[in-house]
Write a protein that holds these residues in place. Structure first.
Motif, PDB file in Angstrom:
ATOM      1  N   UNK A  44       0.193  -1.639  21.902  1.00 51.27           N
ATOM      2  CA  UNK A  44      -0.799  -2.455  21.219  1.00 51.27           C
ATOM      3  C   UNK A  44      -0.112  -3.603  20.489  1.00 51.27           C
ATOM      4  N   UNK A  45      -0.584  -4.806  20.699  1.00 47.74           N
ATOM      5  CA  UNK A  45      -0.009  -5.950  20.018  1.00 47.74           C
ATOM      6  C   UNK A  45      -0.476  -5.982  18.570  1.00 47.74           C
ATOM      7  N   UNK A  46       0.071  -6.946  17.806  1.00 44.13           N
ATOM      8  CA  UNK A  46      -0.344  -7.071  16.415  1.00 44.13           C
ATOM      9  C   UNK A  46      -1.500  -8.048  16.251  1.00 44.13           C
ATOM     10  N   UNK A  47      -2.230  -8.297  17.348  1.00 37.26           N
ATOM     11  CA  UNK A  47      -3.299  -9.305  17.310  1.00 37.26           C
ATOM     12  C   UNK A  47      -4.456  -8.909  16.411  1.00 37.26           C
ATOM     13  N   UNK A  48      -4.570  -7.635  16.076  1.00 39.30           N
ATOM     14  CA  UNK A  48      -5.663  -7.180  15.204  1.00 39.30           C
ATOM     15  C   UNK A  48      -5.258  -7.146  13.743  1.00 39.30           C
ATOM     16  N   UNK A  49      -3.998  -7.388  13.457  1.00 38.74           N
ATOM     17  CA  UNK A  49      -3.525  -7.304  12.087  1.00 38.74           C
ATOM     18  C   UNK A  49      -4.244  -8.326  11.196  1.00 38.74           C
ATOM     19  N   UNK A  50      -4.869  -7.835  10.143  1.00 36.65           N
ATOM     20  CA  UNK A  50      -5.565  -8.699   9.203  1.00 36.65           C
ATOM     21  C   UNK A  50      -6.965  -9.100   9.607  1.00 36.65           C
ATOM     22  N   UNK A  51      -7.389  -8.767  10.821  1.00 31.10           N
ATOM     23  CA  UNK A  51      -8.736  -9.113  11.261  1.00 31.10           C
ATOM     24  C   UNK A  51      -9.763  -8.245  10.536  1.00 31.10           C
ATOM     25  N   UNK A  52     -10.912  -8.825  10.263  1.00 30.15           N
ATOM     26  CA  UNK A  52     -11.988  -8.103   9.586  1.00 30.15           C
ATOM     27  C   UNK A  52     -12.995  -7.633  10.624  1.00 30.15           C
ATOM     28  N   UNK A  53     -13.213  -6.327  10.681  1.00 33.45           N
ATOM     29  CA  UNK A  53     -14.114  -5.752  11.686  1.00 33.45           C
ATOM     30  C   UNK A  53     -15.110  -4.823  10.998  1.00 33.45           C
ATOM     31  N   UNK A  54     -16.375  -4.989  11.332  1.00 36.54           N
ATOM     32  CA  UNK A  54     -17.450  -4.117  10.855  1.00 36.54           C
ATOM     33  C   UNK A  54     -17.798  -3.131  11.960  1.00 36.54           C
ATOM     34  N   UNK A  96      -8.580  -2.056  23.232  1.00 38.21           N
ATOM     35  CA  UNK A  96      -8.065  -2.853  24.354  1.00 38.21           C
ATOM     36  C   UNK A  96      -8.799  -4.180  24.448  1.00 38.21           C
ATOM     37  N   UNK A  97     -10.118  -4.132  24.380  1.00 33.00           N
ATOM     38  CA  UNK A  97     -10.912  -5.362  24.494  1.00 33.00           C
ATOM     39  C   UNK A  97     -10.689  -6.285  23.307  1.00 33.00           C
ATOM     40  N   UNK A  98     -10.659  -5.716  22.106  1.00 34.69           N
ATOM     41  CA  UNK A  98     -10.509  -6.537  20.908  1.00 34.69           C
ATOM     42  C   UNK A  98      -9.130  -7.176  20.811  1.00 34.69           C
ATOM     43  N   UNK A  99      -8.115  -6.521  21.361  1.00 33.12           N
ATOM     44  CA  UNK A  99      -6.742  -6.989  21.206  1.00 33.12           C
ATOM     45  C   UNK A  99      -6.339  -8.048  22.223  1.00 33.12           C
TER      46      UNK A  99
END
Length: 245
Positions: A1-11, A223-226
């Protein structure tokens, strides 16, 4: 998993159990900042205690449009933005159409279909600003209808249709729309079925196969979000290997 989700805000809606809970925990481990909503506040508190990252818990009933708007507003006020929405809240009250308690139909339509629409509508202005992502947790029942599942399938077919129309409207503006269609998952969803015969049939189906775990579906969501911003994984169908339809 990449760090592309780091700090993202998800509900994440329906985060008090099952797929929603597993998805929230996986997102938190990936570095996302979470807002989690459900009607069972005590369970959300437990989730927040187990998540490694920041979690905002929200009292959310997706069948109530005002509650959806308030939850989105609270998430944006707390974090200052919204990058992702996972519409997971849902109920499955299977049973034959003849002799049905039609109040259960209303519950499914308001929760599964209108709830997804209400929350998406409330979140969309923020997702357009962030070029974010909407993930809709649908079902294989949104592809194939079967006896005893007519209304549940109707709601999931509706989620799929709504999502494709939304995708066409917002993809050129950088917003990705993802539909995840799980097959049979080992969650408490079937325990809410009031029809004894249908509840027993659901138990037999679960016993007849190696069912998916909530974490399996959470992996598909991540997977989709990243994916990088120029990649839209619009549909993921994930069944147990042993499931034939």
């Amino acid at each position: 998993m990449s760090d592309s989700l780091h700090g993202k805000v998800v509900l994440v809606t329906g985060a008090s159990s099952g797929i929603g809970e597993a998805t929230a925990l996986a997102l938190s481990k990936a570095g996302a900042r979470l807002a989690v909503g459900a009607r069972r506040a005590d369970r959300l508190a437990g989730l927040a205690g187990r998540a490694p990252g920041e979690v905002l818990t929200l009292d959310l009933d997706v069948a109530d449009e005002a509650s959806c708007r308030a939850a989105v507003a609270a998430a944006v006020e707390h974090y200052g933005a919204l990058d992702g929405l996972v519409n997971n809240a849902g109920v499955m009250l299977s049973g034959p159409i003849a002799g049905a308690d039609t109040s259960e139909w209303t519950t499914m339509v308001r929760t599964n279909l209108l709830g997804t629409m209400f929350t998406t509508h409330a979140a969309l202005p923020h997702l357009l600003r962030s070029k974010g992502t909407v993930v809709q947790i649908s079902s294989t029942s949104g592809r194939v209808a079967s006896a005893g599942g007519g209304v549940y399938s109707a709601t999931k077919f509706g989620v799929n249709a709504f999502s494709e129309a939304l995708r066409q409207e917002v993809t050129a503006q950088g917003v990705r729309v993802v539909v995840v269609e799980p097959g049979f998952v080992a969650t408490e969803l079937t325990s809410h079925i009031s029809d004894p015969a249908m509840r027993a049939m659901a138990r037999r189906m679960a016993d007849s196969m190696r069912t998916l775990r909530p974490e399996d579906v959470a992996g598909a969501v991540l997977y989709a979000l990243a994916q990088p911003g120029h990649v839209a994984v619009n549909e993921i169908l994930v069944r147990p290997t042993d499931q034939t339809v």
